[in-house]
Design a protein around this motif. Structure first.
Motif, PDB file in Angstrom:
ATOM      1  N   VAL A  13      -7.484   3.127  -3.881  1.00  0.00           N
ATOM      2  CA  VAL A  13      -7.835   3.027  -2.457  1.00  0.00           C
ATOM      3  C   VAL A  13      -6.782   3.668  -1.562  1.00  0.00           C
ATOM      4  CG1 VAL A  13      -9.338   1.019  -2.731  1.00  0.00           C
ATOM      5  CG2 VAL A  13      -6.909   0.668  -2.285  1.00  0.00           C
ATOM      6  N   ASP A  14      -5.693   4.156  -2.190  1.00  0.00           N
ATOM      7  CA  ASP A  14      -4.612   4.837  -1.469  1.00  0.00           C
ATOM      8  C   ASP A  14      -4.008   3.950  -0.382  1.00  0.00           C
ATOM      9  OD1 ASP A  14      -2.872   6.977  -1.046  1.00  0.00           O
ATOM     10  OD2 ASP A  14      -4.162   7.887   0.480  1.00  0.00           O
ATOM     11  N   PHE A  15      -3.707   2.692  -0.754  1.00  0.00           N
ATOM     12  CA  PHE A  15      -3.094   1.745   0.178  1.00  0.00           C
ATOM     13  C   PHE A  15      -1.613   1.600  -0.130  1.00  0.00           C
ATOM     14  CE2 PHE A  15      -6.901  -1.327   1.185  1.00  0.00           C
ATOM     15  CZ  PHE A  15      -7.562  -0.289   1.810  1.00  0.00           C
ATOM     16  N   SER A  16      -0.822   1.560   0.912  1.00  0.00           N
ATOM     17  CA  SER A  16       0.574   1.167   0.757  1.00  0.00           C
ATOM     18  C   SER A  16       0.611  -0.350   0.583  1.00  0.00           C
ATOM     19  CB  SER A  16       1.370   1.551   2.013  1.00  0.00           C
ATOM     20  OG  SER A  16       0.906   0.796   3.125  1.00  0.00           O
ATOM     21  N   GLU A  17       1.748  -0.877   0.169  1.00  0.00           N
ATOM     22  CA  GLU A  17       1.875  -2.333   0.073  1.00  0.00           C
ATOM     23  C   GLU A  17       1.640  -2.974   1.440  1.00  0.00           C
ATOM     24  OE1 GLU A  17       5.392  -3.815  -1.801  1.00  0.00           O
ATOM     25  OE2 GLU A  17       4.884  -2.936  -3.732  1.00  0.00           O
ATOM     26  N   ARG A  18       2.145  -2.354   2.473  1.00  0.00           N
ATOM     27  CA  ARG A  18       1.988  -2.897   3.825  1.00  0.00           C
ATOM     28  C   ARG A  18       0.518  -2.954   4.235  1.00  0.00           C
ATOM     29  NH1 ARG A  18       5.717  -0.887   8.620  1.00  0.00           N
ATOM     30  NH2 ARG A  18       7.116  -1.871   7.167  1.00  0.00           N
ATOM     31  N   HIS A  19      -0.214  -1.877   3.977  1.00  0.00           N
ATOM     32  CA  HIS A  19      -1.630  -1.840   4.363  1.00  0.00           C
ATOM     33  C   HIS A  19      -2.444  -2.823   3.518  1.00  0.00           C
ATOM     34  CE1 HIS A  19      -5.162  -0.272   6.301  1.00  0.00           C
ATOM     35  NE2 HIS A  19      -5.716  -0.022   5.121  1.00  0.00           N
TER      36      HIS A  19
END
Length: 62
Positions: A13-19
């Motif tokens: 999903v191409d998410f950073s940990e923050r997102h």
């Protein structure tokens, strides 16, 4: 949800940990923990729904 599957989901999903933390409504520390130790089933279900593009369920008007 095993740790390797959670990491694969983050990449898919191409998410950073923050997102991911924001979307899953958990802390960044918890996201880091899931990357190392795996996530509970309800987080796995949420990750699946997100990957499939499902919206938040809302009861329809009758």
């Amino acid at each position: 949800m095993p740790a390797e599957e959670f990491c694969a989901w983050l990449k898919h999903v191409d998410f950073s940990e923050r997102h991911a933390a924001r979307i899953l409504q958990i802390s960044r520390t918890t996201v880091a923990k899931y990357r190392q130790e795996g996530a509970p089933a309800h987080i796995g279900f949420a990750c699946t729904a997100i990957a499939l593009g499902m919206p938040i369920w809302r009861r329809g008007t009758e």
